[in-house]
Scaffold this active site. Sequence first.
Site, PDB file in Angstrom:
ATOM      1  N   SER A 138       1.085  -1.152   0.058  1.00 14.70           N
ATOM      2  CA  SER A 138       0.131   0.434  -0.459  1.00 14.70           C
ATOM      3  C   SER A 138       0.515   1.584   0.418  1.00 14.70           C
ATOM      4  CB  SER A 138      -0.787   0.017   1.264  1.00 14.70           C
ATOM      5  OG  SER A 138      -1.366   1.432   1.669  1.00 14.70           O
ATOM      6  N   TYR A 151      -1.444  -1.303  10.533  1.00 14.05           N
ATOM      7  CA  TYR A 151      -1.709  -1.395   9.606  1.00 14.05           C
ATOM      8  C   TYR A 151      -0.753  -1.253   8.191  1.00 14.05           C
ATOM      9  CZ  TYR A 151      -3.846  -0.997   4.467  1.00 14.05           C
ATOM     10  OH  TYR A 151      -3.819  -1.100   3.046  1.00 14.05           O
TER      11      TYR A 151
END
Length: 261
Positions: A138, A151
Amino acid sequence: MPYALITGASRGIGRAIATELARCGYSLLLAARSEDQLEQLATELRQRHGIAAHVYAADLAAPGAAGKLAYWAMAQTSELAVLVNNAGYGLWGRFEELPLDQQQNMLQLNMLLPTELTHMLLPQLRRQPKAYILNVASTAAYQAVPTLTLYAASKAFLLSFSRGLRYELRDTNVSVTCLSPGSTTTDFADRAGMNAQLQETANKVSMTPQKVAQQAVAALLTGEAELIPGTLNKVSAHLTSFVPKALTEKIAAGIYEKHLK
């Protein structure tokens, strides 16, 4: 016929990558929790592209899941040429307020599953004329993101793991690529527990899974080390190398933290 194994294949980017690989002539091993969605996708891709497609429905964050999936994959084919580590999700909230067991489950899926699968399946990948690993990280991998703290950390791990492994395998038949998409029109925000206002903000700059997948598979097959789809995402990620970390963290907190109750 070469095969590709895709985790988290039932929806979003994983589903789109599976579709794109089928278009390129790869047969598929599709793994995720939802058997109905996997079967529907497998049937669709068999009919459209004339490839073989097998499904494996299970909770991939469960203890021992990586081993069971790896053995299943090896039982289906001896021609595994692509491994796509896509399964993962985020949790939105302050670290101390989110349940620890939920955060551990996320880390298991985001980090340990791809690590274990890659280690178990590398011997089979090494036996192919040419093989590829795609790890889906990401843009959050490039900086700390308050309220998405673990995350972002898990995706930073995946980016570093990809680059280190790529170098180790530089003189072999296996190429490693890390995909770092930004906001994408998937159910990520719902799964992470983000509120509607934050989701609406993210949707303004979102890419479609199909566009991300097209670029990802092209980067994979040409042996690129990293791919950040979208010009804005590329610029934002690269700016973090020049802007003080305290400032990027303050900006990220201004986007995410203010929406927390």
